[in-house]
Design an enzyme around this catalytic site. Structure first.
Site, mmCIF file in Angstrom:
data_model
loop_
_atom_site.group_PDB
_atom_site.id
_atom_site.type_symbol
_atom_site.label_atom_id
_atom_site.label_comp_id
_atom_site.label_asym_id
_atom_site.label_seq_id
_atom_site.Cartn_x
_atom_site.Cartn_y
_atom_site.Cartn_z
ATOM 1 N N ARG A 245 82.614 32.853 -130.187
ATOM 2 C CA ARG A 245 82.929 33.805 -131.247
ATOM 3 C C ARG A 245 81.605 34.287 -131.827
ATOM 4 O O ARG A 245 80.643 33.522 -131.923
ATOM 5 C CB ARG A 245 83.753 33.142 -132.359
ATOM 6 C CG ARG A 245 85.206 32.865 -131.999
ATOM 7 C CD ARG A 245 86.034 34.150 -131.937
ATOM 8 N NE ARG A 245 87.432 33.901 -131.659
ATOM 9 C CZ ARG A 245 87.982 33.924 -130.440
ATOM 10 N NH1 ARG A 245 87.248 34.170 -129.379
ATOM 11 N NH2 ARG A 245 89.275 33.716 -130.295
ATOM 12 N N GLU A 274 82.699 42.397 -134.637
ATOM 13 C CA GLU A 274 83.180 43.267 -133.561
ATOM 14 C C GLU A 274 84.399 44.075 -134.006
ATOM 15 O O GLU A 274 85.179 43.592 -134.833
ATOM 16 C CB GLU A 274 83.481 42.441 -132.303
ATOM 17 C CG GLU A 274 84.506 41.359 -132.465
ATOM 18 C CD GLU A 274 84.600 40.466 -131.209
ATOM 19 O OE1 GLU A 274 83.570 40.023 -130.695
ATOM 20 O OE2 GLU A 274 85.748 40.259 -130.771
ATOM 21 N N HIS A 292 83.999 41.750 -125.596
ATOM 22 C CA HIS A 292 84.953 40.634 -125.697
ATOM 23 C C HIS A 292 85.883 40.618 -124.473
ATOM 24 O O HIS A 292 87.111 40.667 -124.592
ATOM 25 C CB HIS A 292 85.765 40.730 -126.998
ATOM 26 C CG HIS A 292 86.302 39.404 -127.447
ATOM 27 N ND1 HIS A 292 86.319 39.002 -128.752
ATOM 28 C CD2 HIS A 292 86.828 38.368 -126.753
ATOM 29 C CE1 HIS A 292 86.847 37.792 -128.846
ATOM 30 N NE2 HIS A 292 87.172 37.386 -127.638
HETATM 31 O O1 LIG Z 1 88.596 35.307 -127.161
HETATM 32 C C1 LIG Z 1 89.691 35.220 -126.723
HETATM 33 C C2 LIG Z 1 90.480 34.018 -126.843
HETATM 34 O O2 LIG Z 1 90.156 33.183 -127.704
HETATM 35 O O3 LIG Z 1 91.463 33.884 -126.102
#
Ligand SMILES: O=CC(=O)O
Length: 328
Positions: A245, A274, A292
């Site tokens: 993250r 983001e 992401h």
């Molecule tokens: O980042 C995406 C997830 O946590 O599945």
């Protein structure tokens, strides 16, 4: 694009399911849900006249994407007993509120763990061997003219430090073993089932690493776990890869160190705010930027669909849930 869910009540006899999502978040299996459940969707247009009444008795909530789940949300749905998540990281859920109310929570479990680990390795390879730079070089038509080209750095044999040796971190370790890299790690607790060196302090891990892969969960304890000191310890030849993250790294410091050349490079799939990405990074060839994307493959979406549908069904038939989160 998958069809949007028709939120109008499809049948009084089907069990109720509450969909909690950003309006733009659609998943391909939403239409299937409608055949099995009366799907209540606050974000549909319009949510339907029966929504206020039905939402008071809904027992299962399907949370899609990074939409925050707050204590106030849960106050609005007093009968919810189970929150089915669709992501591996669940830092956007108020887990303490779920625990207080006795609500069970599931995550995406390992549906995308292989994909995220693959991507972490891919980002490290790209940063060190400058694959994206090479691609831009060719597309710009620079090759025939033999313009100046900065050499990349070897991946094989490098020292890899992994922050968070959970299911993704372990997969990252296995992959880098194939590159004859040495592996060390930091995590909340030492893992007795692996023989990799453990560093209780992330800064010490960074001092002894060429590549730092960040893949731990975001919690109050891990917020900005990668601070300026850790990045300084990694140094101007070290690279950092973040597939966890954004807020695991102090992004402001990261940008400053990269711009000044005090950090060797970065492969970033996640960002602190983001989809905002600091513009200072756009011109840096030692930085690879990604939206992401690590979790997303055709296969991981299929696995996620299977898991989510199975968990909703398991809840209604009193069967064990999969990827249930332990709420301390
Ligand atoms: O980042 C995406 C997830 O946590 O599945």
């Amino acid at each position: 694009m998958p069809a949007a869910v028709d939120i109008k009540q499809s049948s009084e006899t089907l069990p109720l399911l509450l969909l909690h999502r950003f309006p733009s978040f659609e998943l391909s299996f939403f239409p299937v849900l409608k055949t099995k459940y009366t799907v209540l969707d606050l974000h549909a247009d319009p949510p339907g006249p029966s929504f206020p009444i039905l939402s008071k008795s809904v027992r299962v909530m399907l949370c899609v994407g990074p939409t925050a789940l707050t204590s106030e949300d849960l106050d609005r749905y007093p009968a919810v007993e189970c929150v089915v998540g669709s992501s591996a990281g669940i830092n956007h859920f108020d887990l303490a509120a779920c625990r207080r109310r006795g609500i069970r929570v599931t995550s995406a479990g390992d549906a995308s763990s292989d994909d995220v680990a693959d991507y972490a390795v891919g980002l490290a390879l790209d940063v060190l061997r400058r694959v994206s730079v090479a691609d831009r070089f060719v597309r710009a038509g620079s090759w025939p003219f033999q313009k100046e080209y900065t050499l990349g750095s070897k991946v094989s044999g490098k020292r890899v430090g992994i922050v968070g040796l959970g299911s993704i971190g372990l997969r990252v370790a296995k992959r880098f073993e194939g590159f004859n890299c040495s592996i060390a790690y930091n995590s909340r607790k030492i893992k007795s089932h692996v023989s990799y060196p453990y560093y209780a302090n992330v800064g010490d891990l960074a001092s002894n690493s060429d590549i730092l892969i960040v893949c731990c969960a975001l919690t109050n304890e891990t917020f900005h776990v990668i601070n300026k000191d850790v990045m300084r310890a990694l140094g101007n030849t070290g690279i950092i890869v973040n597939v966890g993250r954004g807020a695991l790294i102090d992004e402001k410091e990261l940008v400053e160190l990269l711009v000044r050349g005090d950090l060797g490079g970065a492969g970033l799939d996640v960002f602190e705010h983001e989809p905002y990405v600091p513009e200072e990074l756009f011109s840096l060839d030692n930085v690879v930027l990604s939206p992401h994307n690590a979790v997303i493959t055709l296969e991981s979406f299929a696995a996620l669909e299977e898991l989510v549908l199975a968990n909703i069904e398991a809840f209604f038939s009193n069967k064990p849930l999969r990827a249930e989160v332990e709420l301390h």
